[in-house]
Design an enzyme around this catalytic site. Sequence first.
Site, PDB file in Angstrom:
ATOM      1  CB  SER A 442      11.201  -9.551  30.141  1.00 33.80           C
ATOM      2  OG  SER A 442      11.990 -10.280  28.845  1.00 33.80           O
ATOM      3  CG  HIS A 650      13.998  -5.413  20.900  1.00 38.93           C
ATOM      4  ND1 HIS A 650      15.246  -5.884  20.490  1.00 38.93           N
ATOM      5  CD2 HIS A 650      13.275  -6.620  20.939  1.00 38.93           C
ATOM      6  CE1 HIS A 650      15.413  -7.222  20.383  1.00 38.93           C
ATOM      7  NE2 HIS A 650      14.095  -7.808  20.745  1.00 38.93           N
ATOM      8  CG  HIS A 703      14.195 -17.041  21.330  1.00 36.47           C
ATOM      9  ND1 HIS A 703      14.631 -16.078  20.903  1.00 36.47           N
ATOM     10  CD2 HIS A 703      12.912 -17.234  21.607  1.00 36.47           C
ATOM     11  CE1 HIS A 703      13.616 -15.192  21.149  1.00 36.47           C
ATOM     12  NE2 HIS A 703      12.611 -15.912  21.457  1.00 36.47           N
TER      13      HIS A 703
END
Length: 763
Positions: A442, A650, A703
Site C-alpha cells: 500500500s 508478508h 509506524h
Amino acid sequence: MATTHNLGFPRIGARRELKFALEKYWKNESSRDELKALGATLRARHWHEQAGLDYVPAGDFAFYDQVLDMSFTLGNLPERVRNFHGDALDNSFRVARGRSAQGAEEHAACCSGVAAGEMTKWFDTNYHYIVPEFDANTQFSLDASRLIEQVGEARAQGLNAKPVIIGPVTYLWLGKAKDDSDKLALLPRILPVYAALLDHFAALGVDWVQIDEPALVTELDARWRDAFVTAYDALSARRVRVLVATYFGQLQENLALACKLPVDGLHIDAINARDEIEQAIAQLPDTSMLSVGVINGRNIWKSDLNATLDWLEPLHRQLGERLWIAPSCSLLHVPVDLNSEVKLDADIKSWLAFAVQKLAELGVLAQALNQGRAAVANALAENAAAIANRRTSQRVHNPAVQASLAKIDASLGKRQSAYAQRADKQAAMLALPAFPTTTIGSFPQTPEIRHARSQFKSGALDAAAYRQAMKEEITRAVREQESLGLDVLVHGEAERNDMVEYFGEQLEGYAFSEFGWVQSYGSRCVKPPILFGDISRPKAMTVEWIEYAASQTSKPMKGMLTGPVTILNWSFVRDDQPRSVSCHQLALAIRDEVLDLERAGVRIIQIDEAALREGLPLRRSQWNDYLRWAVESFRITANGVKDETQIHTHMCYSEFNDIIASIADMDADVITIETSRSDMELLDAFDDFAYPNQIGPGVYDIHSPNIPSREHIVDLMKKAAERIPAERLWVNPDCGLKTRQWEEVIPALQNMVAAAHALRQSA
C-alpha cells in the site's frame, strides 16, 4: 445477589473520536489540553454506558496503550527518554511512535525523533502493545496520578470504580530484557511499587482492585509459577481487596496456583475455560469471590442467554453472593455500540452484540439470577428468537461450498517443482539485481482517495468516475516508484479501504458494519468484516486493478492479496463451525484469485499472512493442530501456480522464531517480515534454522514518522547478511505505507533505494 462488573471498555469512541483527536494533536492542529479534555469526555461517556454495573473499570482508558501506561505508572521509562522532564503524555508518545506533537518537540529537542518502542501482539489478539524494556539496572518508581485521576472521575459520576492494572508478573513476562539480564530478577524491585500503589487505592477508599494476570493462561515454567507465589505473598498485607483476572484461555496446570494465591477473588474466562469453573469452586477458599466471564468479549455474536442461565443458575445457588459475572475479557476487542448501525442487514444485525449490547446481556443475566427468569421474560424470548433465526438461516449454509471443501486433497498444496528449481526459472524471467527493492503493497491513502471513496459510497460520485479517480492514484503510485528506482512495483492499493474488508466485501458469506471499529494500536483502528456464512468468490476481485497498473510500467508489477489465515483472524468469525473449516473456504476463494492473476500475466503475487502467528493458541501444546490447517490453507491458496510465478508472503509485528519451521513449510518463494523496531532481532531464528528461500527483512519502521537514514538501513541489512546469504535478501519496508504521508514516504524510500545501491557496490 450476583454482582456485575466489566474488565474494560473500548476507548476509541463510537465514532473513533480518540483516533481523530490524537492525529490532530500529533499534527500540531490542537493543544494538549484539548486532547486531554477529549479523553475525559470519552471516559465520562463510557462510564455512563456502564452505569448499570455494580463495579466499573477505571484505568482501562489509555491515549495509546495500556501496557505503555503501566510502564509510566511504574516509572519504567526507556533510557532514551528519561532526561525529558515535560508532560508525561508527550513522553509516552515518544516511546510509542518515536515522537510526539511538533509543538511539544520544540520544548524537548533532546527527545525529538527517538527510536520508537518495540510493538507486538497482545496475546492472541490483533491489538498491539508497546513492549516494556528492561536491563540489569532497571529501577521502578511509582506515578499513580493517572489512576487516581480516573478513579476520582468515575466517583464523581456516582459510580463504584474498580481500578484496573496489569499485574507484576504478567508485566515482567510481557517485557523484554535489552541485555542478557534475567527479567525475573527485577521482581523484588517492582513489588514495593505495586504495594505502594495498592496503598494509594486503600487511602482513596477503593473497595476492589482488578489486577490482570493473563500470563496465567500460558505455559509457565517453575520459576514463573514461583514468581506468582512470591508476588502475591509480598502483596498480602494490602488494605484493599484484590481480584486477579485471567482471560483468553484455560488455566489448566496453573488453576491450582491461581486458586491458592492470597487474593480475594479470581476471574476466569468461562467462554474458553468453562470446564474449569467447578474445579475452581472446589479449590478456592470459602471466603473468595469467583468471577466468571460469561459474555464473549472477543466476538460480536449474541450470547444464548437461556443456555447461559441453564449453566449459571446452579452456580448461583451454590455460590450466592460469592458469584460475580462479567464479560470474558476487556471489551477493548469489540466495537462500541450496535445501535450506530442503521444500514446493516436486519437479520444479521439481530444476531449481533457490540460492547454496549454485551453489557445489556450481562444485565439480563444478573436480573434473571437475582429476581428469576420471569423478571426478564421478554428479553429472554427476544434473544431466543434471534439465536434460532441464525441457527436455521439458509443464508449461512451453501451446499456448493460444502461440496468444494469435500474435494480438497494434498495435491492442491504442492508446487510443481522444489524451490531451487523454481528460483532459477524466476531469476531468469525477472532479471532482478542483487538486493532487489520493493514495498509491501500500500501507498498513502491521501485525502483525495478518501474523499473519492466517501463520495462514491454516498452516491455523489458514480462508478465510472470513481474508477477513473482510483486509476489516477494508481498511476501516481507507479510514477513515484519509477522515479524512486524501485525494482518491483506495486499498484498502491488506492481502491482498498482495508486489506481484509476489501476482500470480504467481494466474497459471499460476509457482512459489514459502518461503525464497527476496534483499536489495533494507538490511533490505528480496523473494522473487521463479519464472517457469518459459507464463503465463495463470485468474480475476480483484484485483476482489473493490477492489470491496469502493469500497463503503466515496464517493470515487474506485484499482485497484492490478503491470505486466508489473515482474513480469518482479522474478521469477526462465525462460531458455529471450526475455524479451520472457514479458513479452508477462504483458501479456495483466494486460490481462484491467484490463478486469475497468473492468467492475466502477473508473475509476482504477494499473499499477505500478517496474522498467521496471531492465531496460535496460547499454549504450545496446542500449536500443531492450528499450524497444520493454517499452513495447509496458505499452500492451497498459493501453490496452484507455475514455477515461473514468484509467490511472496508478508508477516509483521509478531514473534515467530518459534514457528520458523512452519513458515518455511509454507514454501513461499519470498517472505517479507518486520525487523526494524527489533533491530533485526527477529532474524535470530535463522542462526539455528537454515531458511531455504528468499527473505526481505523490513528496514523502514512505517509506524513511526521518523525517516530512516541510508546508513541505518545499510547497517540493518549487513546484520541480516550475517544470517541470510546476501543473494537471497530483499530490501523493503516492514509493512504497508497507507498510514504515512507522501512527504514522509518519498525520502524514506529514497534512502532505502540508495542503501540497496550501496550494498550492491560493496558486495
